[in-house]
Design a protein around this motif. Structure first.
Motif, short mmCIF file in Angstrom:
data_model
loop_
_atom_site.label_atom_id
_atom_site.label_comp_id
_atom_site.label_asym_id
_atom_site.label_seq_id
_atom_site.Cartn_x
_atom_site.Cartn_y
_atom_site.Cartn_z
N UNK A 163 28.86 14.54 -9.17
CA UNK A 163 28.13 13.39 -9.68
C UNK A 163 27.90 12.36 -8.56
N UNK A 164 28.90 12.17 -7.70
CA UNK A 164 28.75 11.24 -6.59
C UNK A 164 27.64 11.68 -5.65
N UNK A 165 27.49 12.99 -5.46
CA UNK A 165 26.42 13.51 -4.61
C UNK A 165 25.04 13.21 -5.22
N UNK A 166 24.99 13.06 -6.54
CA UNK A 166 23.73 12.70 -7.22
C UNK A 166 23.58 11.18 -7.34
N UNK A 226 28.02 8.39 -11.57
CA UNK A 226 29.40 8.66 -11.98
C UNK A 226 29.42 8.96 -13.47
N UNK A 227 30.53 9.48 -13.95
CA UNK A 227 30.64 9.79 -15.37
C UNK A 227 30.49 8.52 -16.21
N UNK A 228 31.18 7.45 -15.82
CA UNK A 228 31.12 6.23 -16.61
C UNK A 228 29.73 5.63 -16.61
N UNK A 229 29.04 5.70 -15.45
CA UNK A 229 27.68 5.17 -15.38
C UNK A 229 26.75 5.93 -16.31
#
Length: 336
Positions: free
Chosen positions: A270-273, A276-279
C-alpha cells in the motif's frame, strides 16, 4: 461488481462553474438542479458525489447549450463534442484520429489549438491558446487535457496510459485530488499544458464505430470528467474487500488475512501505491457518508453504526475532520 462510492473536491465544482461565474450568472439554480447544496461552495474541504459532479456538468451543457459550459469565448453548441468524436471514428490509426479531432475542434472555436507533438519516444497532445495575453482558467486546461485523453483512450479500446501530465499553472488548492483525475506523474508551472504517452501507441488501430459512439455519448460527461477508479493494485483489492464486508469494517489484520498476505506485506505494498490501510478505510467511510447524506434521511446515529463508529459523536468528529463541516450542517445545506 459492487463499486465503492466516490467523491470529488469542491474545488472541481468551482472549476465547472468558473465559466458561468465569469459571466456574472447566478450559480445556485445550476447547483440546485444538480442536487448540490449551494452552501457547500463556501466550505473549502467539502466534497460532492461523482454522480452530482457529472450531473452538474450535464445541467450546464443543457441550460447553456454549450458543450464547453461557458469556458470559451463563444459557445460550442450541444452536439459539438459528438461531432469532434465522430470525426475521428473513420481514422485508421490513433495518430490520424488525433489530428482529425484536433482539426474539427479548431473549426468550432477560436481560443485554443490542440497539437500533436513527438519528442523522442514520447507523443504529446499540447494545449496552445491562440491569444498569448489571455489567462485561461485552470479548469479549462484541466477539462481540455482530460477530455482529449479520455476520448483518444476510448477510440483505441479504452486504455491509453499516460507517462506524464504537464500543467501551465501552479498546483491549485484542489491538487490533492489530481491523482484520480490525472493518474500519472504531474508537473506544474510548465510552459504549456499537455499529456504525454508512448509514441508507439500512435499506430494503434481505431476500434470504435458509430454504434459504440452512440452508447458512449449517452453518458459522455461521466466518461470525460469523473475519475476512473482502477480495479488493479492492492489498494483496489482493499477497497473492494471493505466494501463487500460492510457493515463489519474489518481491521488491518483481518483484511490482510482475507487477501492472503501478511500485515507487513500489505502495509508495504500500500505504501508503494502512496496510501495506507487507514487512509483507504477513512476515504471509503467519508465517501459513503457523503453519498448517504446526499441521497437519504438516514438518522446520524444509524449512519454512524453503518460506518463502524462507536457512536454518533465519534462519527460527527471524524466527518468534520474529513470535510470541514458537521454532517448535520452538510445535510441541512442540501435541503434534506
Amino acid at each position: 461488481m459492487l463499486h465503492p462510492p466516490q467523491t470529488v473536491s469542491i474545488g472541481f465544482v468551482h472549476g465547472i462553474l468558473s465559466g458561468v461565474h465569469a459571466r456574472g450568472q447566478p450559480l445556485e439554480p445550476f447547483l440546485v438542479e444538480a442536487g448540490i447544496a449551494p452552501g457547500l461552495l463556501g466550505q473549502s474541504d467539502a466534497r460532492v458525489t461523482t454522480q452530482q459532479y457529472a450531473r452538474l456538468f450535464r445541467v450546464l451543457t443543457e441550460r447553456l447549450d454549450d458543450d464547453f459550459i461557458g469556458l470559451l469565448s463563444r459557445p460550442l453548441r450541444r452536439g459539438s463534442f459528438a461531432l469532434i468524436a465522430r470525426s475521428a471514428l473513420g481514422a485508421p490509426t490513433l495518430q490520424v484520429a488525433l489530428r482529425r479531432a484536433a482539426r474539427t475542434f479548431r473549426l468550432l472555436q477560436d481560443d485554443v489549438v490542440l497539437e500533436l507533438v513527438c519528442r523522442a519516444e514520447l507523443a504529446g497532445v499540447v494545449v496552445r491558446f491562440t491569444e498569448p495575453s489571455a489567462t485561461p482558467t485552470v479548469f479549462l486546461q484541466e477539462v481540455l487535457l482530460r477530455t482529449a485523453w479520455r476520448l483518444m483512450a476510448w477510440i483505441v479500446g479504452g486504455q491509453l496510459p499516460v507517462v506524464r501530465f504537464d500543467f501551465a499553472f501552479g498546483p491549485p488548492a484542489h491538487a490533492g485530488g489530481y491523482g484520480k483525475i490525472f493518474p500519472a506523474p504531474q508537473q506544474f508551472d510548465c510552459e504549456l499544458s499537455a499529456f504525454w504517452f508512448d509514441a508507439a501507441r500512435l499506430k494503434d488501430v481505431v476500434r470504435r464505430d458509430e454504434a459504440a459512439l452512440h452508447v458512449f455519448l449517452a453518458d459522455a460527461q461521466a466518461h470525460m470528467i469523473v475519475p476512473r477508479r482502477t480495479d488493479e493494485g492492492i489498494g483496489a483489492r482493499v477497497r473492494s474487500h471493505l466494501q463487500h464486508a460492510q457493515p463489519a469494517w474489518p481491521d488491518l489484520v483481518a483484511t490482510a488475512a482475507a487477501l492472503h498476505v501478511t500485515v507487513s506485506t500489505l502495509q508495504r505494498r500500500l505504501a508503494l501505491e502512496g496510501t495506507s490501510f487507514q487512509a483507504l478505510k477513512d476515504e471509503l467511510r467519508r465517501d459513503t457518508a457523503i453519498q448517504r447524506l446526499s441521497t437519504s434521511t438516514v438518522p446520524l446515529a444509524e449512519l454512524a453504526d453503518e460506518l463502524g463508529f462507536a457512536n454518533s459523536s465519534a462519527f460527527q468528529r471524524a466527518f468534520k475532520c474529513w470535510t470541514g463541516s458537521a454532517p448535520g450542517s452538510y445535510r441541512r445545506s442540501g435541503g434534506l
